[in-house]
Design a protein around this motif. Sequence first.
Motif, short mmCIF file in Angstrom:
data_model
loop_
_atom_site.label_atom_id
_atom_site.label_comp_id
_atom_site.label_asym_id
_atom_site.label_seq_id
_atom_site.Cartn_x
_atom_site.Cartn_y
_atom_site.Cartn_z
N ASP A 35 -29.03 37.99 -4.20
CA ASP A 35 -28.22 36.86 -3.73
C ASP A 35 -28.76 35.54 -4.25
O ASP A 35 -27.99 34.65 -4.61
CB ASP A 35 -28.20 36.82 -2.19
CG ASP A 35 -27.08 37.65 -1.59
OD1 ASP A 35 -26.07 37.90 -2.28
OD2 ASP A 35 -27.22 38.03 -0.42
N GLY A 36 -30.07 35.39 -4.31
CA GLY A 36 -30.65 34.12 -4.73
C GLY A 36 -30.81 33.97 -6.23
O GLY A 36 -30.50 32.92 -6.79
N VAL A 109 -25.00 39.25 0.69
CA VAL A 109 -24.21 38.25 1.42
C VAL A 109 -23.53 37.30 0.44
O VAL A 109 -22.31 37.26 0.35
CB VAL A 109 -25.10 37.46 2.42
CG1 VAL A 109 -24.29 36.38 3.12
CG2 VAL A 109 -25.75 38.41 3.42
N GLU A 110 -24.33 36.53 -0.28
CA GLU A 110 -23.79 35.48 -1.15
C GLU A 110 -22.95 36.02 -2.31
O GLU A 110 -22.00 35.38 -2.72
CB GLU A 110 -24.94 34.63 -1.73
CG GLU A 110 -25.71 33.86 -0.69
CD GLU A 110 -24.88 32.79 -0.02
OE1 GLU A 110 -24.06 32.14 -0.70
OE2 GLU A 110 -25.06 32.61 1.19
N LYS A 111 -23.28 37.17 -2.82
CA LYS A 111 -22.58 37.72 -3.98
C LYS A 111 -21.77 38.96 -3.62
O LYS A 111 -21.42 39.75 -4.49
CB LYS A 111 -23.58 38.02 -5.11
CG LYS A 111 -24.21 36.73 -5.61
CD LYS A 111 -25.15 36.95 -6.75
CE LYS A 111 -25.61 35.58 -7.23
NZ LYS A 111 -26.96 35.56 -7.70
N ARG A 112 -21.44 39.10 -2.34
CA ARG A 112 -20.68 40.27 -1.89
C ARG A 112 -19.35 40.38 -2.62
O ARG A 112 -18.94 41.45 -3.04
CB ARG A 112 -20.43 40.21 -0.39
CG ARG A 112 -19.59 41.40 0.10
CD ARG A 112 -19.51 41.50 1.59
NE ARG A 112 -20.78 41.71 2.22
CZ ARG A 112 -21.43 42.87 2.28
NH1 ARG A 112 -20.91 43.92 1.71
NH2 ARG A 112 -22.58 42.98 2.89
N GLN A 114 -18.53 39.44 -5.63
CA GLN A 114 -18.74 39.94 -6.99
C GLN A 114 -18.99 41.45 -6.99
O GLN A 114 -18.44 42.18 -7.81
CB GLN A 114 -19.93 39.23 -7.64
CG GLN A 114 -19.69 37.76 -7.91
CD GLN A 114 -20.92 37.10 -8.47
OE1 GLN A 114 -21.63 37.68 -9.30
NE2 GLN A 114 -21.21 35.88 -8.03
N LYS A 142 -18.90 32.95 -10.03
CA LYS A 142 -20.22 32.35 -10.18
C LYS A 142 -20.12 30.83 -10.28
O LYS A 142 -20.89 30.10 -9.66
CB LYS A 142 -20.92 32.89 -11.44
CG LYS A 142 -21.32 34.32 -11.33
CD LYS A 142 -21.90 34.77 -12.66
CE LYS A 142 -21.71 36.24 -12.81
NZ LYS A 142 -22.09 36.74 -14.11
N ALA A 145 -19.36 29.26 -6.94
CA ALA A 145 -20.53 29.28 -6.07
C ALA A 145 -21.54 28.21 -6.50
O ALA A 145 -22.12 27.53 -5.67
CB ALA A 145 -21.18 30.65 -6.09
N GLY A 150 -19.65 27.97 -2.09
CA GLY A 150 -19.87 29.34 -1.61
C GLY A 150 -19.38 30.30 -2.68
O GLY A 150 -19.42 30.00 -3.85
N GLU A 151 -18.88 31.43 -2.26
CA GLU A 151 -18.36 32.38 -3.23
C GLU A 151 -16.85 32.45 -3.08
O GLU A 151 -16.33 32.64 -2.00
CB GLU A 151 -18.97 33.77 -3.04
CG GLU A 151 -18.47 34.71 -4.09
CD GLU A 151 -19.27 35.99 -4.16
OE1 GLU A 151 -18.70 36.95 -4.71
OE2 GLU A 151 -20.38 36.04 -3.69
#
Length: 154
Positions: A35-36, A109-112, A114, A142, A145, A150-151
């Motif tokens: 995610d990071g 979480v952040e890239k769910r 994708q 990307k 985000a 966010g995404e």
Amino acid sequence: REARLEISLKSTDAPFTYRRALKEFEAPYFAGYFDGDGCLSIWFKKNWHPRITFAQTQPDALIELHAIYGGALFAERVRAAQHRPQLRYQLAQRVAVFALLRDMRPFVVEKRGQVELLFEQYRVDMSFYDGKWLKDQLSEMKQYAMAGGGEKLT
């Protein structure tokens, strides 16, 4: 966990054998790194291939990813005196990429978006144009985000 995972890639069944067993805490830990600092992409050479890359100044997690899933580790050259050297991890073997994504999937979480998009749309035998569309969608997610939104979900 078992050291073998069978995954279906929608047009071929390909087994993945872990290089060492995945510990219970590692999938959520790797998902946090993904995610990071992780990057999910696809590239074309005769057909479309998924790829995951990470770059870190603290190499421990990347060394463990390599020990479990294979892939490649690269030492990045330092561009300025104040920067610490980075280690880059790249995983491009299709079955290994999907094994890692499947393991991290419940914890991302952040890239769910994708990850879900790749699972829903990727096909081993997809056309060049379908793959280009998927690549563009991942890139757009990307960029959205990185712009602080966010995404973006498709």
